[in-house]
Write an enzyme that holds these catalytic residues in place. Structure first.
Site, PDB file in Angstrom:
ATOM      1  N   CYS A 123       0.945  -1.156   0.102  1.00  0.00           N
ATOM      2  CA  CYS A 123       0.073   0.049   0.147  1.00  0.00           C
ATOM      3  C   CYS A 123       0.751   1.327   0.202  1.00  0.00           C
ATOM      4  CB  CYS A 123      -0.992   0.002   1.328  1.00  0.00           C
ATOM      5  SG  CYS A 123      -2.178  -1.338   1.396  1.00  0.00           S
ATOM      6  N   HIS A 265      -2.747   6.897   2.136  1.00  0.00           N
ATOM      7  CA  HIS A 265      -3.320   5.707   1.827  1.00  0.00           C
ATOM      8  C   HIS A 265      -4.865   5.555   2.573  1.00  0.00           C
ATOM      9  CE1 HIS A 265      -4.051   1.685   1.172  1.00  0.00           C
ATOM     10  NE2 HIS A 265      -3.862   1.176   2.411  1.00  0.00           N
ATOM     11  N   ASN A 295     -10.314   0.003   0.138  1.00  0.00           N
ATOM     12  CA  ASN A 295      -8.913   0.120   0.187  1.00  0.00           C
ATOM     13  C   ASN A 295      -8.393  -0.600  -1.105  1.00  0.00           C
ATOM     14  OD1 ASN A 295      -6.224  -0.754   0.576  1.00  0.00           O
ATOM     15  ND2 ASN A 295      -6.475  -0.833   2.597  1.00  0.00           N
TER      16      ASN A 295
END
EC number: 2.3.1.180
Length: 350
Positions: A123, A265, A295
């Site tokens: 990520c 993020h 996500n």
């Protein structure tokens, strides 16, 4: 002499300047109602823990390269389709374990022969790749590049797992970067990267790599699924993103009040708001689109950028702080002043 556990890069002259931006999510929408029915939970249970309402997933024939190509096309369209000298694909879900997916993406975009490679920092991958591009452009050997973050996380999920099943979606985002100088709007002036391999087990896909093969462990479907320790990720994500962000702000000479937008993020809403508060940035100045796209791993920051530009919130001259945390564990932050950008006519994030 012990080496530092993080990497800092600050060019004195040349650096990367963001010149184009694009993003893409697939057509298939999965609402919380579908996830809740499968897991035997309520939609409120999912929303309260994650802040997520829906996610987009690839169809069974799709792959990460498809997300990357579509996002890159939109980024290229936004800045007049310049020639590209290199392409970096940040992903933890490549089309194949071997070879790298980036050369295929470059060829599909019409850039055969250029430097193209994958980067896996999970990520944190987009900010890592942006930092690498800055170094490449600073050498003078390259003029223009594509930095792409794309992940098909749905392809490695156990969709019956109540920890990971509701959280992730698929998507891609990209920026075109050109060689420029510090002080230009859009220039990436300060970046800081870090990692801690002792946190390997808090997020990982156990199977498929040389570790499993060397141990002689039989391949089974469960080992191919992504696993996550939710509480540990929550704690370390907030701590690492806030710490590296404060360090970048100090090097920039910015205070938290100077930051117009935190684009972090998009792990989940609770992590985003807690990180902003820990840095000292008001939560309303944190860009949040995790509710609509979930996500998306390495794609989450450029997807959030596009959303903020589309909404009119993010405008030229705004001071922007990027921050990320991912498997490895890895973390990263970067600061820039937002450039004047026009999204491609085909661009939309649902």
């Amino acid at each position: 002499m012990a080496l530092s556990s993080h990497v800092e890069y600050e060019s004195t002259t040349r650096t990367a300047v963001i010149a184009g931006l694009g993003a893409y999510v697939p057509d298939q929408v999965v609402k919380n109602e579908e996830i809740a029915a499968r897991l035997g939970v309520t939609t409120d249970w999912i929303r309260d823990r994650t802040g997520i309402e829906q996610r987009f997933v690839l169809n069974p024939e799709g792959a990460t390269s498809d997300l990357a190509v579509e996002a890159a096309r939109r980024a290229l369209d936004s800045c007049g389709n310049p020639d590209i000298d290199f392409l970096i694909l940040a992903t933890c879900t490549p089309d194949h374990l071997f070879p790298s997916t980036a050369p295929s993406v470059a060829s599909r975009l019409g850039f055969k022969g250029i430097a193209a490679f994958d980067l896996n920092a999970a990520c944190s991958g987009f900010v890592y790749a942006l930092s690498v591009s800055t170094g490449m452009l600073a050498t003078g050997a390259y003029r223009t590049g594509l930095v792409i973050g794309a992940d098909a996380i749905s392809s490695i999920l156990n969709h019956d797992d109540e920890i990971t099943g509701p959280i992730f979606g698929d998507g891609g985002g990209a920026v075109v970067v050109r060689a420029g100088h510090l002080g230009e709007t859009g220039s990436v002036s300060v970046q800081q990267l870090g990692s801690d391999g002792d946190l390997l087990d808090i997020m990982k896909t156990p199977g498929g790599g040389s570790r499993q093969r060397a141990a002689g462990v039989p391949v089974d479907i469960d080992s191919s699924y992504f696993t996550m320790s939710g509480r540990a990720v929550y704690k370390h994500a907030i701590n690492r993103m806030s710490t590296v962000s404060r360090s970048v702000l100090e090097r920039l000479g910015w205070t938290p009040d100077d930051v117009d937008w935190l684009i972090a993020h998009q792990a989940n809403r609770r992590i985003l708001t807690a990180t902003a508060e820990e840095i000292g940035i008001a939560p309303e100045r944190a860009v949040i689109n995790v509710d609509r796209v979930a996500n998306t791993s390495a794609a989450s920051i450029p997807l959030a950028m596009v959303d903020a530009v589309e909404s009119g919130a993010l405008t030229a001259g705004d001071k922007v702080l990027l921050a990320a945390f991912g498997g490895g564990a890895t973390w990263a932050a970067a600061g820039l002043t937002w450039p004047e950008l026009t999204l491609a006519p085909t661009q939309t994030v649902r």
